[in-house]
Design a protein around this motif. Structure first.
Motif, PDB file in Angstrom:
ATOM      1  N   ASP A   2       0.894  -1.130  -0.105  1.00  0.00           N
ATOM      2  CA  ASP A   2      -0.057   0.064  -0.012  1.00  0.00           C
ATOM      3  C   ASP A   2       0.881   1.210   0.024  1.00  0.00           C
ATOM      4  O   ASP A   2       1.631   1.397   0.866  1.00  0.00           O
ATOM      5  N   ILE A   3       0.706   2.078  -1.198  1.00  0.00           N
ATOM      6  CA  ILE A   3       1.720   3.076  -1.120  1.00  0.00           C
ATOM      7  C   ILE A   3       1.423   4.318  -0.522  1.00  0.00           C
ATOM      8  O   ILE A   3       2.168   5.332  -0.395  1.00  0.00           O
ATOM      9  N   ILE A  29       2.783   5.598  -9.397  1.00  0.00           N
ATOM     10  CA  ILE A  29       1.667   5.203 -10.334  1.00  0.00           C
ATOM     11  C   ILE A  29       0.235   5.241 -10.007  1.00  0.00           C
ATOM     12  O   ILE A  29      -0.712   5.917 -10.277  1.00  0.00           O
ATOM     13  N   TYR A  94      -9.648  14.791  -6.765  1.00  0.00           N
ATOM     14  CA  TYR A  94      -8.718  14.148  -7.484  1.00  0.00           C
ATOM     15  C   TYR A  94      -7.970  15.376  -8.218  1.00  0.00           C
ATOM     16  O   TYR A  94      -6.640  15.411  -8.118  1.00  0.00           O
ATOM     17  N   LYS A  98      -3.848  15.752  -7.420  1.00  0.00           N
ATOM     18  CA  LYS A  98      -2.820  15.821  -8.628  1.00  0.00           C
ATOM     19  C   LYS A  98      -2.225  17.217  -8.648  1.00  0.00           C
ATOM     20  O   LYS A  98      -0.977  17.215  -9.039  1.00  0.00           O
ATOM     21  N   GLY A 125      -3.949  12.518 -20.855  1.00  0.00           N
ATOM     22  CA  GLY A 125      -5.512  12.611 -21.009  1.00  0.00           C
ATOM     23  C   GLY A 125      -6.211  11.320 -20.537  1.00  0.00           C
ATOM     24  O   GLY A 125      -5.976  10.616 -19.518  1.00  0.00           O
ATOM     25  N   VAL A 127      -6.831   7.768 -21.002  1.00  0.00           N
ATOM     26  CA  VAL A 127      -6.167   6.453 -21.448  1.00  0.00           C
ATOM     27  C   VAL A 127      -6.889   5.338 -21.180  1.00  0.00           C
ATOM     28  O   VAL A 127      -7.779   5.023 -20.177  1.00  0.00           O
ATOM     29  N   THR A 129      -7.527   2.136 -19.797  1.00  0.00           N
ATOM     30  CA  THR A 129      -6.946   1.425 -18.578  1.00  0.00           C
ATOM     31  C   THR A 129      -8.295   1.154 -17.782  1.00  0.00           C
ATOM     32  O   THR A 129      -9.283   1.623 -17.968  1.00  0.00           O
TER      33      THR A 129
HETATM   34  N1  LIG Z   1      -6.532   6.180 -17.011  1.00  0.00           N
HETATM   35  C1  LIG Z   1      -6.492   7.408 -17.305  1.00  0.00           C
HETATM   36  O1  LIG Z   1      -7.360   7.774 -18.298  1.00  0.00           O
HETATM   37  C2  LIG Z   1      -5.723   8.376 -16.590  1.00  0.00           C
HETATM   38  C3  LIG Z   1      -5.576   9.685 -16.888  1.00  0.00           C
HETATM   39  C4  LIG Z   1      -4.701  10.490 -16.214  1.00  0.00           C
HETATM   40  C5  LIG Z   1      -4.192   9.976 -15.026  1.00  0.00           C
HETATM   41  N2  LIG Z   1      -4.276   8.655 -14.676  1.00  0.00           N
HETATM   42  C6  LIG Z   1      -3.476   8.059 -13.524  1.00  0.00           C
HETATM   43  O2  LIG Z   1      -2.778   7.340 -13.642  1.00  0.00           O
HETATM   44  C7  LIG Z   1      -2.461   6.442 -12.810  1.00  0.00           C
HETATM   45  C8  LIG Z   1      -2.759   5.211 -13.118  1.00  0.00           C
HETATM   46  O3  LIG Z   1      -4.098   4.917 -13.301  1.00  0.00           O
HETATM   47  P1  LIG Z   1      -4.621   3.857 -14.010  1.00  0.00           P
HETATM   48  O4  LIG Z   1      -5.377   4.389 -15.433  1.00  0.00           O
HETATM   49  O5  LIG Z   1      -3.460   2.675 -14.408  1.00  0.00           O
HETATM   50  O6  LIG Z   1      -5.644   3.093 -13.189  1.00  0.00           O
HETATM   51  P2  LIG Z   1      -6.002   1.694 -12.508  1.00  0.00           P
HETATM   52  O7  LIG Z   1      -7.280   1.856 -11.744  1.00  0.00           O
HETATM   53  O8  LIG Z   1      -6.024   0.886 -14.020  1.00  0.00           O
HETATM   54  O9  LIG Z   1      -4.813   1.265 -11.776  1.00  0.00           O
HETATM   55  C9  LIG Z   1      -4.278   1.805 -10.493  1.00  0.00           C
HETATM   56  C10 LIG Z   1      -3.830   0.871  -9.792  1.00  0.00           C
HETATM   57  O10 LIG Z   1      -3.404   1.300  -8.552  1.00  0.00           O
HETATM   58  C11 LIG Z   1      -3.658   0.264  -7.622  1.00  0.00           C
HETATM   59  N3  LIG Z   1      -3.853   0.899  -6.255  1.00  0.00           N
HETATM   60  C12 LIG Z   1      -4.834   1.520  -5.785  1.00  0.00           C
HETATM   61  N4  LIG Z   1      -4.407   1.856  -4.537  1.00  0.00           N
HETATM   62  C13 LIG Z   1      -3.395   1.594  -4.139  1.00  0.00           C
HETATM   63  C14 LIG Z   1      -2.378   1.676  -2.846  1.00  0.00           C
HETATM   64  N5  LIG Z   1      -2.999   2.151  -1.926  1.00  0.00           N
HETATM   65  N6  LIG Z   1      -1.181   1.210  -3.134  1.00  0.00           N
HETATM   66  C15 LIG Z   1      -0.793   0.643  -3.912  1.00  0.00           C
HETATM   67  N7  LIG Z   1      -1.574   0.401  -5.229  1.00  0.00           N
HETATM   68  C16 LIG Z   1      -2.942   1.007  -5.349  1.00  0.00           C
HETATM   69  C17 LIG Z   1      -4.714  -0.454  -7.929  1.00  0.00           C
HETATM   70  O11 LIG Z   1      -4.640  -1.768  -7.416  1.00  0.00           O
HETATM   71  C18 LIG Z   1      -4.542  -0.588  -9.483  1.00  0.00           C
HETATM   72  O12 LIG Z   1      -3.805  -1.663  -9.903  1.00  0.00           O
HETATM   73  C19 LIG Z   1      -3.165   6.965 -11.580  1.00  0.00           C
HETATM   74  O13 LIG Z   1      -2.391   7.996 -10.735  1.00  0.00           O
HETATM   75  C20 LIG Z   1      -4.393   7.948 -12.247  1.00  0.00           C
HETATM   76  O14 LIG Z   1      -4.682   8.869 -11.670  1.00  0.00           O
HETATM   77  C21 LIG Z   1      -4.957   8.042 -15.468  1.00  0.00           C
END
Ligand SMILES: NC(=O)c1ccc[n+]([C@@H]2O[C@H](COP(=O)([O-])OP(=O)(O)OC[C@H]3O[C@@H](n4cnc5c(N)ncnc54)[C@H](O)[C@@H]3O)[C@@H](O)[C@H]2O)c1
Length: 200
Positions: A2-3, A29, A94, A98, A125, A127, A129
């Motif tokens: 847990d980060i 991340i 959020y 950020k 922007g 993504v 995922t």
């Molecule tokens: N997907 C997008 O469109 C997007 C856009 C801008 C920014 N982001 C940012 O990118 C990063 C990654 O997002 P993503 O799209 O891969 O999301 P995701 O939900 O696919 O993955 C997030 C991961 O974080 C892990 N996680 C959650 N809480 C945690 C904790 N306390 N300790 C350790 N791990 C934990 C989850 O298990 C998951 O594997 C995030 O910071 C998100 O805000 C994503």
């Protein structure tokens, strides 16, 4: 791990260095992205988002930097997002977290540049995922057509390629920056993007 757990973050770097001998790159991340305004967000939920999306960036830097200094430097990357540059509606906690993460990125960059440590934020922007699961089909396509100039869905690989470049020596002069990877969305003044051909 847990980060948001300070002891776990500290132990992560101790373990990594004990296993591999040194620490060259650290990329924070994980994040969550709930909706809510100043009124609809509970204080408890707000603190959870700040703990994960901002405090984890502080903890990562706090505990990886001493290891990097010992071996002559390193690279820190933080996954921020364009909401860290300016918020969109209904995303108060959020966007705030950020924006704080971006500010921490810049502070680390200027405080440790002379230790040969670079620190940058990657700002995607939209993504494709699991974060965006549940936002599929026509609604997703309409969103992309409306907000994003580039005519394709940005993939996690696009973010990984950016991270690889920023972690490399080719990026040695880049530090304290918000690198936007969003298909042109942030470049547009107005949210409602119109393709030039559609305007004629
Ligand atoms: N997907 C997008 O469109 C997007 C856009 C801008 C920014 N982001 C940012 O990118 C990063 C990654 O997002 P993503 O799209 O891969 O999301 P995701 O939900 O696919 O993955 C997030 C991961 O974080 C892990 N996680 C959650 N809480 C945690 C904790 N306390 N300790 C350790 N791990 C934990 C989850 O298990 C998951 O594997 C995030 O910071 C998100 O805000 C994503």
């Amino acid at each position: 791990m847990d980060i948001t757990n300070e002891a776990a973050v500290e132990a992560l770097f101790d373990d990594a260095v004990a296993t591999f001998g040194r620490l060259d790159v650290y990329f924070t991340i994980a994040g969550i992205s709930p909706v809510g305004t100043a009124v609809t967000t509970s204080y408890e939920d707000y603190k959870k988002v700040v703990a994960l999306d901002m405090d984890s960036v502080f903890l990562g830097s706090k505990y990886c930097i001493p290891h990097m200094i010992k071996t002559g430097g390193g690279v820190i990357l933080n996954l921020v997002g364009t909401y860290g540059i300016r918020p969109t509606p209904n995303k108060l906690s959020y966007s705030a977290a950020k924006a704080g993460a971006l500010s921490i990125t810049r502070s680390v960059a200027i405080d440790f540049a002379r230790d040969n440590i670079r620190c940058n934020a990657i700002c995607p922007g939209f993504v494709n995922t699991p974060l965006n699961n549940g936002f599929e089909g026509e609604a997703r396509q309409r969103f992309l057509n409306t907000y994003q100039p580039a005519p394709f869905e940005i993939q996690a690989k696009d973010i990984a390629e950016t991270a690889l470049f920023l972690a490399s020596d080719e990026a040695r002069a880049i530090t304290g920056q918000a690198i936007v990877v969003d298909g042109g969305t942030e470049a547009s003044l107005y949210l409602n993007y119109k393709r030039p051909s559609a305007d004629k």
